[in-house]
Motif scaffolding. Structure first.
Motif, mmCIF file in Angstrom:
data_model
loop_
_atom_site.group_PDB
_atom_site.id
_atom_site.type_symbol
_atom_site.label_atom_id
_atom_site.label_comp_id
_atom_site.label_asym_id
_atom_site.label_seq_id
_atom_site.Cartn_x
_atom_site.Cartn_y
_atom_site.Cartn_z
ATOM 1 N N GLU A 77 1.412 25.096 9.364
ATOM 2 C CA GLU A 77 0.801 26.389 9.105
ATOM 3 C C GLU A 77 -0.463 26.609 9.934
ATOM 4 O OE1 GLU A 77 -0.798 27.806 5.018
ATOM 5 O OE2 GLU A 77 1.335 28.322 5.081
ATOM 6 N N ALA A 78 -1.329 25.605 9.983
ATOM 7 C CA ALA A 78 -2.588 25.756 10.718
ATOM 8 C C ALA A 78 -2.495 25.233 12.144
ATOM 9 C CB ALA A 78 -3.720 25.043 9.975
ATOM 10 N N ALA A 79 -1.865 24.088 12.326
ATOM 11 C CA ALA A 79 -1.792 23.475 13.665
ATOM 12 C C ALA A 79 -0.823 24.191 14.586
ATOM 13 C CB ALA A 79 -1.402 22.006 13.544
ATOM 14 N N GLY A 80 0.117 24.929 14.018
ATOM 15 C CA GLY A 80 1.112 25.610 14.835
ATOM 16 C C GLY A 80 2.244 24.674 15.219
ATOM 17 N N ARG A 81 2.731 24.808 16.436
ATOM 18 C CA ARG A 81 3.879 24.032 16.898
ATOM 19 C C ARG A 81 3.424 22.835 17.731
ATOM 20 N NH1 ARG A 81 8.442 28.545 18.667
ATOM 21 N NH2 ARG A 81 8.702 29.447 16.584
ATOM 22 N N LEU A 82 3.917 21.665 17.350
ATOM 23 C CA LEU A 82 3.583 20.427 18.039
ATOM 24 C C LEU A 82 4.874 19.721 18.412
ATOM 25 C CD1 LEU A 82 1.017 19.129 15.375
ATOM 26 C CD2 LEU A 82 0.460 20.420 17.442
ATOM 27 N N LYS A 139 -0.225 22.292 6.055
ATOM 28 C CA LYS A 139 1.052 22.509 5.375
ATOM 29 C C LYS A 139 2.155 22.546 6.426
ATOM 30 C CE LYS A 139 3.592 25.777 2.445
ATOM 31 N NZ LYS A 139 3.563 27.114 1.790
ATOM 32 N N ILE A 140 3.040 21.584 6.376
ATOM 33 C CA ILE A 140 4.151 21.510 7.326
ATOM 34 C C ILE A 140 5.340 22.271 6.763
ATOM 35 C CG2 ILE A 140 5.752 19.966 8.512
ATOM 36 C CD1 ILE A 140 3.555 17.842 8.436
ATOM 37 N N ARG A 161 16.140 14.686 27.835
ATOM 38 C CA ARG A 161 17.283 14.133 28.552
ATOM 39 C C ARG A 161 17.491 12.654 28.223
ATOM 40 N NH1 ARG A 161 18.546 17.142 33.044
ATOM 41 N NH2 ARG A 161 20.518 16.036 32.835
ATOM 42 N N GLU A 162 18.633 12.142 28.707
ATOM 43 C CA GLU A 162 18.958 10.721 28.605
ATOM 44 C C GLU A 162 18.826 10.228 27.161
ATOM 45 O OE1 GLU A 162 20.045 8.735 31.216
ATOM 46 O OE2 GLU A 162 20.073 10.447 32.568
ATOM 47 N N ALA A 163 18.232 9.037 26.993
ATOM 48 C CA ALA A 163 18.143 8.430 25.650
ATOM 49 C C ALA A 163 16.785 8.689 25.005
ATOM 50 C CB ALA A 163 18.412 6.936 25.732
ATOM 51 N N TYR A 164 16.080 9.702 25.451
ATOM 52 C CA TYR A 164 14.764 9.995 24.890
ATOM 53 C C TYR A 164 14.878 10.718 23.549
ATOM 54 C CZ TYR A 164 12.069 8.319 28.827
ATOM 55 O OH TYR A 164 11.480 7.508 29.762
ATOM 56 N N ASN A 165 13.824 10.607 22.759
ATOM 57 C CA ASN A 165 13.695 11.301 21.481
ATOM 58 C C ASN A 165 12.577 12.325 21.579
ATOM 59 O OD1 ASN A 165 14.419 8.822 18.845
ATOM 60 N ND2 ASN A 165 15.599 9.423 20.640
ATOM 61 N N ALA A 166 12.628 13.323 20.724
ATOM 62 C CA ALA A 166 11.534 14.287 20.622
ATOM 63 C C ALA A 166 11.611 14.937 19.253
ATOM 64 C CB ALA A 166 11.626 15.349 21.711
ATOM 65 N N VAL A 167 10.455 15.176 18.664
ATOM 66 C CA VAL A 167 10.392 15.808 17.343
ATOM 67 C C VAL A 167 9.438 16.992 17.421
ATOM 68 C CG1 VAL A 167 9.806 15.524 14.910
ATOM 69 C CG2 VAL A 167 10.918 13.651 16.155
ATOM 70 N N PHE A 168 9.916 18.131 16.940
ATOM 71 C CA PHE A 168 9.192 19.398 16.979
ATOM 72 C C PHE A 168 8.703 19.694 15.561
ATOM 73 C CE2 PHE A 168 8.977 24.065 17.834
ATOM 74 C CZ PHE A 168 8.292 24.023 19.038
ATOM 75 N N VAL A 169 7.388 19.816 15.396
ATOM 76 C CA VAL A 169 6.786 20.036 14.082
ATOM 77 C C VAL A 169 6.152 21.417 14.045
ATOM 78 C CG1 VAL A 169 5.051 19.222 12.427
ATOM 79 C CG2 VAL A 169 6.360 17.563 13.789
ATOM 80 N N GLU A 170 6.435 22.159 12.983
ATOM 81 C CA GLU A 170 5.820 23.473 12.790
ATOM 82 C C GLU A 170 4.941 23.418 11.552
ATOM 83 O OE1 GLU A 170 8.680 26.657 12.869
ATOM 84 O OE2 GLU A 170 9.915 25.628 14.348
#
Length: 430
Positions: free
Chosen positions: A293-298, A152-153, A282-291
């Motif tokens: 229920e079971a997997a925790g933070r990715l 469950k996200i 930094r710079e032109a990079y992307n990043a996505v933070f997912v929380e």
């Protein structure tokens, strides 16, 4: 045993991404065949300007009739990298009708009318894959709809536009103003001649709609996404952020309500603590933070745009779709079983950083505090500086509904002692 009859791929569009897809298909043909279990053949390339020189592509494959190409009947996979709503939507549904699966990088179309595409794919028993639509080479769509399908996200928050992140990073690291940083991004090729889609948040909003739909198993359209651009962010905002131990990023935030009964999707600049993983992107990079229920933070991180990174994502989907066809199967389709409503921005619970220009005289702080109290907004910190009858007042709130915070700001504007609201910035990631 490898099947000898090649799987045929039609390419719609041969720009920066399309030409790289064609190049990799040619140079890595043996590896792709080994991974799929059958050869893959580029069977046609639809373009608008047939006279343009396209190195490495057989001129006999070039056509201006995209409709005829997708109607051929012998095409196994159509790769759509032309973008926009039409003719892309019609070409994709026509491909399904004539027995081809589709790999697309078209975030605008998927965000606006993904339900139609999914329905057409399901009706005709075809695949619709679109890893390249959200974050370039970063594997994100497949982990959300496959690897985390049993979880469950609750929240997805990220930097999904490289142009805006480059601009904000330069403002933060060099003290440059917005226009100066934009000019540098344009000179380096990170920003288009017309950067509106990026800097006003339209690009990120389309990606937020796609991410929210997958994460929460509900339909979220582009019109459901609250959007603010970053053109009003100033060097003074960064100075204030640094005093708080924060930086500023343009964030796409998709959340499930605490009671699980609704979802929200929004794009806007926000202050985030330097301790948050997204602060170091930094710079032109992307990043996505997912929380979850079971997997925790990715966190998923990498180059989010450009010919080679996007082509990598496209070809990953091509391999998956081709494998499905060999196995006479299809991958995951639309999952919208929850049918959750999308709440308005006013219902989002967040924090504000508000900078006010006020008269430097007794009683001002008390008047300002009264306005916050009348709107049910609790103040976390206050910082005041004054000189020669003028003063600045910086207020950081506790969490409150966005509608209450917005109402507070409007009431502050009406105070005689408030000369102006210099800036308003949401605070996230705490």
């Amino acid at each position: 045993m490898m099947r000898t009859r090649p799987l045929k791929v039609a390419l719609l569009g041969c720009g920066v991404v399309g030409s790289e897809v064609a190049r990799i298909m040619t140079t890595h043909a043996d590896d792709l065949a080994a991974r799929i279990g059958a050869p893959v053949e580029l069977a046609g390339v639809a373009v608008r300007r047939p006279d343009k020189v396209r190195g490495g592509i057989d001129p006999s494959l070039i056509t201006t009739d995209a409709t005829a190409l997708v109607k051929r009947g012998d095409i196994d996979v159509v790769v759509e990298v032309i973008g926009g709503i039409e003719p892309a939507r019609t070409l994709i549904t026509t491909a399904f009708e004539h027995g081809a699966s589709v790999v697309s990088a078209n975030k605008a179309l998927l965000a606006q009318d993904g339900a139609t595409l999914y329905a057409s794919a399901q009706q005709h028993g075809q695949d619709l894959y679109y890893e390249a639509a959200v974050a370039g080479a970063i594997p994100l769509i497949r982990p959300l709809r496959e690897s985390l399908a049993g979880d469950k996200i609750n929240r997805v928050m990220g930097i999904v536009n490289g142009t805006t992140n480059f601009i904000l990073d330069k403002m933060d690291s060099t003290g440059a103003g917005y226009q100066e940083a934009l000019d540098e991004a344009t000179a380096l090729g990170y920003a288009e001649a017309d950067p509106t889609a990026d800097v006003e948040g339209f690009d990120a909003a389309a990606k937020a709609a796609i991410l929210a739909g997958i994460a929460f198993h509900t339909r979220v359209r582009l019109d459901d996404v609250y959007r603010e651009g970053m053109t009003e962010v100033t060097a003074a905002d960064f100075a204030s952020a640094k005093q708080m131990g924060c930086t500023i990023k343009l964030l796409a935030i998709c959340e499930r309500a605490a009671d699980g009964g609704s979802v929200t999707a929004r794009v806007h600049p926000a202050m985030i603590p330097l301790s948050h993983p997204l602060a170091s992107v930094r710079e032109a990079y992307n990043a996505v933070f997912v929380e979850a229920e079971a997997a925790g933070r990715l966190m998923f991180y990498g180059p989010g745009a450009g010919g080679s990174p996007t082509a990598s994502a496209v070809l990953g989907d091509v391999v998956a779709v081709c494998r499905n066809r060999l196995n006479e199967a299809t991958g995951p389709g639309e999952s919208a079983y929850t049918q959750l409503p999308v709440s308005s921005m006013g219902e989002v619970v967040t924090r504000y950083h508000i900078s006010l220009d006020v008269a430097d005289k007794p009683g001002v702080l008390a008047q300002v505090a009264t306005v916050f109290a009348e709107h049910g907004v609790s103040i976390d910190t206050v910082r005041q500086q004054g000189k020669d009858g003028e003063a600045s007042l910086v207020v950081v709130t506790h969490r409150a509904p966005d509608a209450a915070l917005s109402g507070t700001v409007e009431a502050l504007r009406k105070l005689d002692t408030v000369r102006g609201v210099a800036s308003i910035m949401r605070v996230e990631g705490e």
